[in-house]
Design a protein around this motif. Structure first.
Motif, PDB file in Angstrom:
ATOM      1  N   GLU A 198       0.825  -1.198   0.000  1.00 31.29           N
ATOM      2  CA  GLU A 198       0.000   0.000   0.000  1.00 31.29           C
ATOM      3  C   GLU A 198       0.872   1.266   0.000  1.00 31.29           C
ATOM      4  O   GLU A 198       0.573   2.249  -0.694  1.00 31.29           O
ATOM      5  N   LEU A 199       1.946   1.246   0.783  1.00 27.98           N
ATOM      6  CA  LEU A 199       2.842   2.398   0.819  1.00 27.98           C
ATOM      7  C   LEU A 199       3.560   2.581  -0.517  1.00 27.98           C
ATOM      8  O   LEU A 199       3.742   3.706  -1.004  1.00 27.98           O
ATOM      9  N   LEU A 239      -4.502  13.444  10.517  1.00 29.10           N
ATOM     10  CA  LEU A 239      -3.318  12.704  10.085  1.00 29.10           C
ATOM     11  C   LEU A 239      -2.293  13.575   9.355  1.00 29.10           C
ATOM     12  O   LEU A 239      -1.183  13.114   9.061  1.00 29.10           O
ATOM     13  N   VAL A 240      -2.663  14.824   9.036  1.00 26.64           N
ATOM     14  CA  VAL A 240      -1.744  15.696   8.289  1.00 26.64           C
ATOM     15  C   VAL A 240      -0.443  15.920   9.058  1.00 26.64           C
ATOM     16  O   VAL A 240       0.643  16.035   8.466  1.00 26.64           O
ATOM     17  N   ALA A 242       5.379  10.220   9.427  1.00 25.12           N
ATOM     18  CA  ALA A 242       5.515   8.991   8.641  1.00 25.12           C
ATOM     19  C   ALA A 242       4.118   8.461   8.328  1.00 25.12           C
ATOM     20  O   ALA A 242       3.169   8.666   9.100  1.00 25.12           O
ATOM     21  N   PRO A 243       3.945   7.771   7.201  1.00 29.26           N
ATOM     22  CA  PRO A 243       2.625   7.242   6.831  1.00 29.26           C
ATOM     23  C   PRO A 243       2.124   6.216   7.852  1.00 29.26           C
ATOM     24  O   PRO A 243       2.897   5.375   8.344  1.00 29.26           O
ATOM     25  N   ILE A 244       0.848   6.318   8.132  1.00 22.61           N
ATOM     26  CA  ILE A 244       0.171   5.334   8.977  1.00 22.61           C
ATOM     27  C   ILE A 244      -1.141   4.966   8.293  1.00 22.61           C
ATOM     28  O   ILE A 244      -1.530   5.575   7.289  1.00 22.61           O
ATOM     29  N   GLY A 256      -1.745   7.167   4.727  1.00 15.41           N
ATOM     30  CA  GLY A 256      -0.981   8.385   4.438  1.00 15.41           C
ATOM     31  C   GLY A 256      -0.447   8.997   5.730  1.00 15.41           C
ATOM     32  O   GLY A 256      -0.562   8.390   6.808  1.00 15.41           O
ATOM     33  N   PRO A 257       0.190  10.156   5.682  1.00 22.19           N
ATOM     34  CA  PRO A 257       0.348  10.985   4.474  1.00 22.19           C
ATOM     35  C   PRO A 257       1.689  10.740   3.789  1.00 22.19           C
ATOM     36  O   PRO A 257       2.676  10.349   4.402  1.00 22.19           O
ATOM     37  N   VAL A 258       1.686  11.017   2.474  1.00 22.09           N
ATOM     38  CA  VAL A 258       2.919  11.118   1.694  1.00 22.09           C
ATOM     39  C   VAL A 258       2.931  12.529   1.115  1.00 22.09           C
ATOM     40  O   VAL A 258       1.950  12.936   0.465  1.00 22.09           O
TER      41      VAL A 258
END
Length: 452
Positions: free
Chosen positions: A52-53, A117-118, A122-124, A135-137
């Motif tokens: 997913e990442l 989540l912004v 690191a993505p979660i 996300g986030p990326v």
């Protein structure tokens, strides 16, 4: 207050149906939503899968390619989402503006989750219900920094428990509420139905009780039924009083008529004319006598005492044997059970005699008298081998002055009161009298009495 009662929808069955079904629907929906929120809407933080990442990073690379830079951000997200099994959402970090790549608007809870989540470095991955957000990326576009997320449906591995829970909630709720509502409707209907049966069987004091207090159409029906029963009882009482009064008043002119006949015989008046007058007077005397007997029986006059059944019926059977022999017919009487019964012997004998004489009159050759008894009742069955009656006539023969098709001729004797007297006498003993076609032809009349 009266106005409010008039517009109250629960006063009509239609209004109650409408409100009840709506209440059932609303309660079921609320319970289902409550159950789903309680068990399946909590926000959960879960592990991000490497695949997913990697897909999310590929989307960032694709958006930053030259052929996507000239497209508006929402269109670039929409085109890039085709390679990802989900929906791309970008958040502009300068003003927290959410940009989705097509599809329906995001739910408020989903928007709040994205904004929370912004701030992640690191993505979660988080999950609320069936929606999973990854996300986030971060990426930059036209001097604006964005946080990229992918939102996808992620159904539980076992889908049966939520579905089964919703079905159980819906079934239990609707079944319980519908059963209670159906019971509230059927109970008064069954009560009215039972009262109608008792009224049809001759219980003129039958009334509908609790159902008459309702304020809907069923309550109005019950009150109308009670009014009808009161009118029928009044009419029946008036008929009985009329029969008794007329019978009593006819006794005096009949006595004077018979005295005049006696004087006419002494004065040598035409004997044939006198015999005809005397025959008609005797018939009228018999009619008056039976009317008085019927009136006393229907008035409930009864004098019971315990007595042997064979002793009570001995004279009736002896006279019936003599009458049958005079008409060249056969009367077969089974052994009388050795029973001690609590009866009014005069009324019982009159009932059996009337039925028995009627059977002998209409039999072709043989009339049978049999007996039966069990723990609760004892019965006398009188069966003739005549032409019998149609099924629909079997109940009507007990009505006063009713003459069945086979007994309409005046030469058949009687005035149509014998079986009515028998019915009244049997019912005074809390028994039942039933007529039905015999198995081998003819008519079978059963007189049943309780052992008490």
């Amino acid at each position: 207050m009266q106005f409010l009662r008039n517009i109250n929808p629960t006063r009509a069955i239609m209004g109650r149906l409408f409100l009840w079904f709506w209440a059932t629907f609303i309660v079921t929906a609320l319970l289902a939503v409550w159950g789903s929120r309680l068990f399946f809407e909590d926000l959960q933080v879960i592990d991000v899968k490497p695949r997913e990442l990697a897909d999310l990073n590929q989307v960032v690379e694709r958006i930053q390619r030259e052929r996507f830079t000239d497209l508006p951000i929402h269109e670039a997200l929409d085109r890039s989402s085709r390679g990802v099994r989900g929906r791309l959402v970008a958040v502009a970090l300068n003003d927290n503006r959410l940009i989705a790549g097509g599809g329906p608007p995001l739910r408020e809870n989903d928007k709040k989750d994205l904004l929370r989540l912004v701030g992640q470095n690191a993505p979660i991955a988080v999950k609320r219900g069936a929606l999973k957000i990854i996300g986030p990326v971060f990426f930059e576009r036209e001097t604006t920094r964005y946080a990229l997320f992918v939102a996808k449906l992620d159904m539980p591995e076992q889908q049966a428990p939520p579905f089964v829970l919703f079905v159980i909630i819906a079934l239990v709720t609707t079944t319980l509420l519908s059963w209670l509502f159906a019971k509230s409707l059927t109970n008064p209907i069954l009560h009215i139905q039972g009262s109608a049966k008792r009224l049809a069987s001759g219980d003129w004091q039958t009334r509908v009780g609790r159902a008459a207090k309702r304020q809907d159409e069923l309550g109005q029906l019950a009150r109308d039924f009670n009014k009808m029963a009161e009118q029928l009882e009044t009419m029946w009482s008036a008929q009985k009083r009329l029969l008794a009064d007329v019978s009593h008043e006819l006794r005096s002119p009949l006595a004077r008529l018979q005295m005049a006949l006696g004087l006419a015989h002494q004065q040598d008046v035409d004997p044939e004319t006198l015999m005809r007058i005397e025959r008609e007077a005797d018939r009228m005397e018999a009619l008056v006598s039976q009317l008085l007997t019927l009136s006393r029986a229907e008035a409930g006059e009864i004098n019971r005492h315990k007595q042997s059944l064979s002793t009570a019926l001995y004279d009736v059977f002896t006279d019936a044997q003599f009458e049958a022999a005079n008409k060249n017919k056969q009367l077969r009487i089974a052994d009388v059970p050795n029973l001690v019964v609590n009866i009014d012997s005069m009324l019982l004998c009159r009932a059996v005699e009337n039925v028995l004489r009627n059977a002998i009159r209409h039999s072709k050759l043989v009339t049978d008298v049999t007996f039966s008894d069990d723990a609760q009742t004892w019965s006398i069955h009188i069966t003739d081998d005549g032409d019998g009656l149609a099924v629909e006539e079997c109940d009507r023969v007990f009505a006063p002055f009713y003459r069945a098709t086979l007994a309409r001729e005046r030469e058949s004797g009687g005035v149509g009161l014998g079986l009515s007297i028998a019915k009244a006498a049997v019912e005074l003993h809390h028994g039942r009298i039933i007529a039905k076609p015999a198995t081998k032809g003819g008519l079978r009349v059963s007189l049943s009495f309780p052992k008490s």
